[in-house]
Design an enzyme around this catalytic site. Structure first.
Site, short mmCIF file in Angstrom:
data_model
loop_
_atom_site.label_atom_id
_atom_site.label_comp_id
_atom_site.label_asym_id
_atom_site.label_seq_id
_atom_site.Cartn_x
_atom_site.Cartn_y
_atom_site.Cartn_z
N TYR A 1 49.76 40.71 58.50
CA TYR A 1 49.13 41.51 57.46
C TYR A 1 48.48 42.74 58.07
O TYR A 1 48.13 42.74 59.26
CB TYR A 1 48.06 40.70 56.72
CG TYR A 1 48.59 39.68 55.75
CD1 TYR A 1 48.83 40.02 54.42
CD2 TYR A 1 48.88 38.38 56.16
CE1 TYR A 1 49.33 39.08 53.52
CE2 TYR A 1 49.39 37.44 55.27
CZ TYR A 1 49.61 37.80 53.95
OH TYR A 1 50.12 36.88 53.08
N THR A 2 48.33 43.77 57.26
CA THR A 2 47.54 44.94 57.65
C THR A 2 46.32 45.01 56.75
O THR A 2 46.46 45.22 55.54
CB THR A 2 48.35 46.25 57.50
OG1 THR A 2 49.55 46.15 58.26
CG2 THR A 2 47.54 47.43 57.99
N CYS B 1 57.89 50.52 54.56
CA CYS B 1 57.39 49.15 54.48
C CYS B 1 57.54 48.64 53.06
O CYS B 1 57.09 49.27 52.11
CB CYS B 1 55.92 49.06 54.91
SG CYS B 1 55.34 47.35 55.10
N HIS C 1 49.11 45.79 63.05
CA HIS C 1 48.78 44.71 62.12
C HIS C 1 48.32 43.49 62.90
O HIS C 1 48.29 43.50 64.14
CB HIS C 1 49.95 44.38 61.19
CG HIS C 1 51.30 44.43 61.82
ND1 HIS C 1 51.99 45.60 62.03
CD2 HIS C 1 52.10 43.45 62.30
CE1 HIS C 1 53.16 45.34 62.59
NE2 HIS C 1 53.25 44.06 62.78
#
Length: 297
Positions: free
Chosen positions: A101-102, A271, A83
């Protein structure tokens, strides 16, 4: 994540004094401008600016932000499973906000990247998310800082993973996610499903409140077409309508046990909100899963 929290005491070397805190609050010294044309956008030690090009409304609280990179032939440079960090200024206080964030854009995309963001607005009971509200307030054309890649996990393909630079082979992924926690899961799932020579099997357990809260559903379902023997995606809702034919209720240990067989060749990727990660950690340990079989993004 649960794994990171468990490791923190061993790495604690002290607290910052007031002078150090002031230096951090004022930000870092930016490097001198270079005329070098780089093939990849991300830099691990330097913040790099991208321009907000568009904002697509997915639902009342979800957006896809498209950022323009430095040139049209530049790739993001984010390996599958990693990420990046985004840095913004709070529009009210002007303090720096940094979050991980990804992106959901393909790793091979050139000139652009797409970031899926669930906006947590203020309510009468709860204050909203500082970063997501700042993202929502961004005007088109705004410059945003990015840095990376970061993260201990990388999927190298065909069942091969790198965890803290140690390689490990798996035969199956169990992917547990809730809400916007789908984004790193989606990147790994897409990499497996798009490679016809990758024999790794994937089971995704995706928990949400309402149907409209399910993110990337169309993309996930498209990836499954023709890959039914290698992958499955199970959706569960806590507030499902009468017409819903999927699973109901929260993701829990019983659900995992029902759909996932525990063996040495399986790794669980998790996640989601803290409550989900904590409850899953306890439930999976109770079922006999070892910590080295669990990967919290």
């Amino acid at each position: 994540s649960e794994t990171a929290k468990g490791m923190m005491p061993g790495y604690h070397i002290g607290s910052l004094d007031e002078a150090s805190k002031l230096v951090l609050s004022e930000g870092e010294v930016e490097p001198e401008k270079s005329n070098e044309v780089r093939n990849t956008f991300l830099q691990s030690r330097t913040w790099t600016k991208a321009i907000l090009e568009s904002k697509k409304i997915v639902s009342w609280d979800t957006r896809i932000f498209t950022f323009k990179l430095e040139h049209e032939n530049q790739t993001l440079g984010l390996p599958v499973g990693k990420h990046l960090m985004i840095r913004l200024r709070d529009p009210v206080t002007n303090e720096a906000i940094i979050r991980s964030y990804t992106p959901i854009s393909d790793t091979s995309m050139k000139g652009r990247m797409e970031v899926l963001v669930k906006v947590y607005f203020d309510t009468p009971q709860v204050k909203g998310g500082q970063m997501t509200k700042a993202m929502e307030a961004l005007p088109l054309g705004a410059e945003v800082d990015f840095k990376g890649p970061i993260g201990k996990f990388e999927y190298l393909g065909k069942g091969l993973c790198s965890i803290n630079e140690n390689r490990r082979s798996v035969k199956r992924f169990v992917m547990i996610c809730g809400g916007s926690g789908i984004t790193p899961i989606f990147q790994v799932f897409r990499a497996v499903m798009r490679d016809p020579n990758d024999k790794t099997k994937c089971t995704v357990l995706n928990g949400n409140r309402l149907i409209e809260d399910i993110l990337c559903k169309e993309d996930l379902d498209d990836l499954l077409k023709g890959n039914e023997k290698r992958g499955e995606v199970l959706y569960t809702l806590t507030k499902a309508p009468d017409t819903w034919d999927g699973l109901r209720g929260r993701i829990n240990g019983e659900l995992v046990q029902k759909h996932c067989q525990r063996d040495e060749g399986t790794m669980i990727l998790i996640c989601g909100p803290d409550a989900l990660e904590k409850s899953m950690h306890v439930a999976l340990r109770d079922q006999g899963w070892r910590d080295e079989q669990l990967l919290f993004f």
